[in-house]
Design a protein around this motif. Structure first.
Motif, PDB file in Angstrom:
ATOM      1  N   LEU A   1      -5.804  11.938  -5.850  1.00 13.68           N
ATOM      2  CA  LEU A   1      -4.897  11.709  -4.723  1.00 13.68           C
ATOM      3  C   LEU A   1      -3.724  12.688  -4.747  1.00 13.68           C
ATOM      4  N   LYS A   2      -3.345  13.147  -5.933  1.00 12.04           N
ATOM      5  CA  LYS A   2      -2.278  14.146  -6.030  1.00 12.04           C
ATOM      6  C   LYS A   2      -2.724  15.468  -5.416  1.00 12.04           C
ATOM      7  N   SER A   3      -3.957  15.883  -5.696  1.00  8.85           N
ATOM      8  CA  SER A   3      -4.454  17.129  -5.101  1.00  8.85           C
ATOM      9  C   SER A   3      -4.587  16.984  -3.589  1.00  8.85           C
ATOM     10  N   PHE A   4      -4.984  15.793  -3.121  1.00 11.61           N
ATOM     11  CA  PHE A   4      -5.078  15.530  -1.683  1.00 11.61           C
ATOM     12  C   PHE A   4      -3.692  15.620  -1.041  1.00 11.61           C
ATOM     13  N   ALA A   5      -2.696  15.009  -1.677  1.00 12.84           N
ATOM     14  CA  ALA A   5      -1.327  15.044  -1.150  1.00 12.84           C
ATOM     15  C   ALA A   5      -0.765  16.463  -1.173  1.00 12.84           C
ATOM     16  N   ASP A   6      -1.045  17.220  -2.241  1.00 15.13           N
ATOM     17  CA  ASP A   6      -0.570  18.600  -2.328  1.00 15.13           C
ATOM     18  C   ASP A   6      -1.180  19.473  -1.233  1.00 15.13           C
ATOM     19  N   ARG A   7      -2.456  19.221  -0.939  1.00 14.98           N
ATOM     20  CA  ARG A   7      -3.122  19.981   0.129  1.00 14.98           C
ATOM     21  C   ARG A   7      -2.475  19.699   1.483  1.00 14.98           C
TER      22      ARG A   7
ATOM     23  N   LYS B   1       6.019  11.267   5.447  1.00 12.85           N
ATOM     24  CA  LYS B   1       5.476   9.960   5.810  1.00 12.85           C
ATOM     25  C   LYS B   1       4.001  10.054   6.200  1.00 12.85           C
ATOM     26  N   VAL B   2       3.614  11.145   6.812  1.00 13.33           N
ATOM     27  CA  VAL B   2       2.206  11.342   7.166  1.00 13.33           C
ATOM     28  C   VAL B   2       1.372  11.465   5.895  1.00 13.33           C
ATOM     29  N   ILE B   3       1.890  12.164   4.894  1.00 11.73           N
ATOM     30  CA  ILE B   3       1.179  12.336   3.629  1.00 11.73           C
ATOM     31  C   ILE B   3       1.008  10.992   2.926  1.00 11.73           C
ATOM     32  N   ILE B   4       2.076  10.220   2.848  1.00  9.09           N
ATOM     33  CA  ILE B   4       2.007   8.931   2.167  1.00  9.09           C
ATOM     34  C   ILE B   4       1.071   7.976   2.902  1.00  9.09           C
ATOM     35  N   THR B   5       1.076   8.006   4.223  1.00  8.97           N
ATOM     36  CA  THR B   5       0.166   7.161   4.998  1.00  8.97           C
ATOM     37  C   THR B   5      -1.279   7.564   4.746  1.00  8.97           C
ATOM     38  N   ALA B   6      -1.545   8.861   4.677  1.00  5.43           N
ATOM     39  CA  ALA B   6      -2.906   9.343   4.420  1.00  5.43           C
ATOM     40  C   ALA B   6      -3.362   8.954   3.027  1.00  5.43           C
ATOM     41  N   VAL B   7      -2.467   9.053   2.044  1.00  8.51           N
ATOM     42  CA  VAL B   7      -2.795   8.670   0.667  1.00  8.51           C
ATOM     43  C   VAL B   7      -3.047   7.158   0.583  1.00  8.51           C
ATOM     44  N   ALA B   8      -2.264   6.366   1.310  1.00  8.28           N
ATOM     45  CA  ALA B   8      -2.440   4.909   1.311  1.00  8.28           C
ATOM     46  C   ALA B   8      -3.741   4.514   1.980  1.00  8.28           C
TER      47      ALA B   8
ATOM     48  N   VAL C   1       3.274   6.122  -5.782  1.00  4.79           N
ATOM     49  CA  VAL C   1       2.975   6.322  -7.201  1.00  4.79           C
ATOM     50  C   VAL C   1       1.702   7.148  -7.363  1.00  4.79           C
ATOM     51  N   ALA C   2       0.678   6.815  -6.586  1.00 10.94           N
ATOM     52  CA  ALA C   2      -0.608   7.509  -6.704  1.00 10.94           C
ATOM     53  C   ALA C   2      -0.498   8.980  -6.336  1.00 10.94           C
ATOM     54  N   ALA C   3       0.366   9.312  -5.393  1.00 11.74           N
ATOM     55  CA  ALA C   3       0.518  10.706  -4.971  1.00 11.74           C
ATOM     56  C   ALA C   3       1.092  11.576  -6.089  1.00 11.74           C
ATOM     57  N   HIS C   4       1.707  10.956  -7.093  1.00 15.72           N
ATOM     58  CA  HIS C   4       2.275  11.708  -8.209  1.00 15.72           C
ATOM     59  C   HIS C   4       1.442  11.617  -9.476  1.00 15.72           C
TER      60      HIS C   4
ATOM     61  N   MET D   1       0.825  -1.216   0.000  1.00 11.44           N
ATOM     62  CA  MET D   1       0.000   0.000   0.000  1.00 11.44           C
ATOM     63  C   MET D   1       0.856   1.262   0.000  1.00 11.44           C
ATOM     64  N   PHE D   2       1.989   1.248   0.716  1.00  7.37           N
ATOM     65  CA  PHE D   2       2.873   2.402   0.732  1.00  7.37           C
ATOM     66  C   PHE D   2       3.479   2.633  -0.645  1.00  7.37           C
TER      67      PHE D   2
END
Length: 86
Positions: free
Chosen positions: A59-65, A74-81, A51-54, A45-46
């Motif tokens: 999910l990219k807009s979520f990660a950018d926010r 690591k908090v961003i990647i965990t939230a995206v996962a 990959v999804a965050a980019h 999942m990580f």
């Protein structure tokens, strides 16, 4: 995960090891960290979240926010996962 469909999103996140676990005692309140769950599934999942965050527009807009809010990587990647799980 054969349990999918019979458990809630939060329970699924806990089984994957993507749910925050509290280590509090009395008045002491520590940071939450992800723990437990299925290790191999969490690693997959990580990797997918990286990959999804980019590449995934939503999910990219979520990660950018989250990045603009000053969250650590690591908090961003965990939230995206966790997002597709819940």
């Amino acid at each position: 995960m054969p349990e999918i469909g019979t458990i809630t999103g939060e329970e699924a996140a806990a089984l994957k090891g993507l749910a925050p676990v509290a280590h509090d005692s009395g008045t002491l309140r520590r940071k939450r960290a992800t723990a437990g769950g299925r290790r191999a599934l969490r690693h997959v999942m990580f990797q997918a979240a990286l990959v999804a965050a980019h590449h995934n527009p939503s999910l990219k807009s979520f990660a950018d926010r989250l990045r603009k809010a000053g969250k650590p990587h690591k908090v961003i990647i965990t939230a995206v996962a966790r997002k597709p799980v819940t």
